[in-house]
Write a protein that holds these residues in place. Sequence first.
Motif, PDB file in Angstrom:
ATOM      1  N   UNK A   1      -1.603  -6.219   1.000  1.00  0.00           N
ATOM      2  CA  UNK A   1      -2.939  -5.443   0.988  1.00  0.00           C
ATOM      3  C   UNK A   1      -2.945  -3.907   0.156  1.00  0.00           C
ATOM      4  N   UNK A   2      -1.494  -4.102   0.894  1.00  0.00           N
ATOM      5  CA  UNK A   2      -0.110  -2.542   0.178  1.00  0.00           C
ATOM      6  C   UNK A   2       0.456  -1.640  -1.100  1.00  0.00           C
ATOM      7  N   UNK A   3       0.281  -2.837  -1.918  1.00  0.00           N
ATOM      8  CA  UNK A   3       1.317  -2.527  -3.026  1.00  0.00           C
ATOM      9  C   UNK A   3       1.754  -0.971  -3.533  1.00  0.00           C
ATOM     10  N   UNK A   4       2.626  -0.850  -3.682  1.00  0.00           N
ATOM     11  CA  UNK A   4       3.226   0.518  -3.785  1.00  0.00           C
ATOM     12  C   UNK A   4       2.712   2.010  -2.438  1.00  0.00           C
ATOM     13  N   UNK A   5       2.058   0.212  -1.557  1.00  0.00           N
ATOM     14  CA  UNK A   5       1.447   1.456  -0.548  1.00  0.00           C
ATOM     15  C   UNK A   5       2.836   2.249   1.045  1.00  0.00           C
ATOM     16  N   UNK A   6       3.648   1.286   0.643  1.00  0.00           N
ATOM     17  CA  UNK A   6       4.750   2.030   1.967  1.00  0.00           C
ATOM     18  C   UNK A   6       5.612   3.267   1.477  1.00  0.00           C
ATOM     19  N   UNK A   7       5.989   4.118   1.854  1.00  0.00           N
ATOM     20  CA  UNK A   7       6.336   5.522   1.313  1.00  0.00           C
ATOM     21  C   UNK A   7       7.003   6.119   2.379  1.00  0.00           C
TER      22      UNK A   7
END
Length: 245
Positions: free
Chosen positions: A235-241
Amino acid sequence: MKFEDEVAGRIGANGKNAKLQSDARALMDSSIRAGYSYNFSWLGRPIIQYPQDIVAMQEIIWRVQPDLIIETGIAHGGSLVFSAAMLELNAACGGPNDAKVLGIDIDIRAHNRAAIEAHPMFKRISMIEGSSVATEVVEEVRRHAAGKCSVLVCLDSNHTHAHVLAELRAYAPLVTIGSYCVVFDTIVEDLPSDLFPDRPWGPGDNPKTAVAEFMASTSDFEIDRQRDDQLLISVAPTGYLKRTR
């Protein structure tokens, strides 16, 4: 070839596999329609996450060894219990003994609060009731983070662009170098608008659009693209910063 190199090779190949990527997107669409994320619990509390993201968080918590995890959005408390359990395991393996989880939610319902406070992992959990972007709440969270060696942040409350961007601006600076600010539900941008008929967020106004604006204004973080290729179902594509400086 080392096993770790084999894993890295497979993950890299995932990012170039058009059919695999397409199949993953189709599964996300159909599984979200089916309420799939509501099927799971952690140590007895509903966690409302995809198993892939749960495993990813386990890997990050083990690698980062945080002494504070900040989470916006509490719901039933499963994520707080999960994070606390991971910190308990870290401590048993030589990690920080006094590591804590701090949860923030605008409305902690009485039955959820009671269940969380009765849980064995509550010894590592603190909660704040209030808007995660209210000045007094942000200041209280900053006091909790002061002097910590390793801080991990997870944003999973109101999913509108404006709210998530405000959370990023408030809490991303608390993340320590090498740790992460994980923004959940960026997947909203990639899904049909009819999936969110009664929500104030949707395509064009969601966590992913907030991440894009935030990343355009900072050089302190990078998007962990390898994590996206590893998970595929998330549920977190490009959301792991990941904080790099």
